[in-house]
Design a protein around this motif. Structure first.
Motif, PDB file in Angstrom:
ATOM      1  N   UNK A 172      16.744  15.819 -23.120  1.00 41.16           N
ATOM      2  CA  UNK A 172      15.391  15.299 -23.355  1.00 41.16           C
ATOM      3  C   UNK A 172      14.391  16.340 -22.864  1.00 41.16           C
ATOM      4  N   UNK A 173      13.375  16.598 -23.695  1.00 45.26           N
ATOM      5  CA  UNK A 173      12.309  17.530 -23.303  1.00 45.26           C
ATOM      6  C   UNK A 173      11.005  16.752 -23.213  1.00 45.26           C
ATOM      7  N   UNK A 174      10.383  16.805 -22.046  1.00 45.85           N
ATOM      8  CA  UNK A 174       9.092  16.149 -21.870  1.00 45.85           C
ATOM      9  C   UNK A 174       8.003  17.169 -22.190  1.00 45.85           C
ATOM     10  N   UNK A 175       7.341  16.957 -23.320  1.00 51.45           N
ATOM     11  CA  UNK A 175       6.400  17.963 -23.812  1.00 51.45           C
ATOM     12  C   UNK A 175       4.941  17.573 -23.553  1.00 51.45           C
ATOM     13  N   UNK A 176       4.506  17.840 -22.309  1.00 52.99           N
ATOM     14  CA  UNK A 176       3.088  17.619 -21.981  1.00 52.99           C
ATOM     15  C   UNK A 176       2.425  18.937 -21.622  1.00 52.99           C
ATOM     16  N   UNK A 177       3.116  19.711 -20.781  1.00 56.73           N
ATOM     17  CA  UNK A 177       2.583  20.996 -20.329  1.00 56.73           C
ATOM     18  C   UNK A 177       3.425  22.103 -20.969  1.00 56.73           C
ATOM     19  N   UNK A 178       2.763  23.025 -21.674  1.00 59.03           N
ATOM     20  CA  UNK A 178       3.504  24.043 -22.451  1.00 59.03           C
ATOM     21  C   UNK A 178       4.437  24.899 -21.612  1.00 59.03           C
ATOM     22  N   UNK A 179       3.985  25.296 -20.418  1.00 60.91           N
ATOM     23  CA  UNK A 179       4.845  26.129 -19.564  1.00 60.91           C
ATOM     24  C   UNK A 179       6.098  25.366 -19.135  1.00 60.91           C
TER      25      UNK A 179
END
Length: 199
Positions: A172-179
């Motif tokens: 699972x990838x939590x994609x809120x902050x690009x870095x």
């Protein structure tokens, strides 16, 4: 050796394409099902004929797929959407299968919006789900597609919840902050390489 297939999925506005591009930066071949489906709908005479039979002559304008018209027809019409997918998906699957055979990587990414909704999770060796808060996703799609909040919510309601997808995923990838997203992509990439080189 045929590459392993990693499905990349997530709800509308979760940022699948952003994640896919990070994998591309790592030289992982990426197949975007949505893009290829649209290309095939314009290119394939068989698909064109069947879609005109399904939607009528307005399905194509000047020999190009009339996307706004088709979108308006399938919006909130599950039956029509199913019929369209039954025409397009087998062709995309065949195209993907031929594409995979040409790749030299240890694994490839297949970016697909609806893996679980189509009950096609068995086709993948691993599945990555991209998640983000609903409010963030809404804002992204409204900005990107110039869409209304109600329209985006209707699409979300047709998709599985993040929780349902997470339960069937390997990563699972939590994609809120690009870095932070980039870091998660690198970690998954390294883990996949470690796992697959042992096989």
């Amino acid at each position: 050796m045929t590459p392993k297939i990693v499905g990349l999925t997530g709800g509308i506005g979760s940022g699948k394409t952003t994640v896919a591009n990070f994998f591309k930066d790592l030289e992982v071949p990426v197949y975007t099902a949505d893009t290829e489906a649209k290309a095939l709908m314009n290119r394939s005479k068989v698909i064109k004929r069947k879609l005109i039979a399904l939607f009528g002559d307005k399905a194509y304008l000047d020999n190009a797929l009339n996307k706004p018209y088709i979108a308006s027809q399938i919006f909130n019409n599950q039956e029509l959407l199913k019929k369209m997918n039954a025409i397009v998906h087998p062709k995309v699957a065949k195209h993907f299968s031929n594409w995979v055979k040409k790749q030299k990587a240890i694994y490839v990414i297949s970016e697909v919006a609806i893996i679980f909704e189509n009950n096609s999770q068995h086709r993948y060796d691993f599945i990555i789900t991209v998640v983000a808060p609903v409010q963030t996703r809404l804002q992204r799609v409204i900005k990107r597609d110039n869409s209304s909040k109600d329209k985006v919510k209707a699409i979300m309601n047709n998709q599985w919840s993040d929780q349902q997808k997470i339960e069937g995923s390997n990563f699972v990838i939590n994609n809120e902050d690009l870095n932070a997203t980039k870091l998660q992509v690198n970690q998954i990439h390294n883990k996949l390489l470690q796992t697959l080189t042992k096989l």
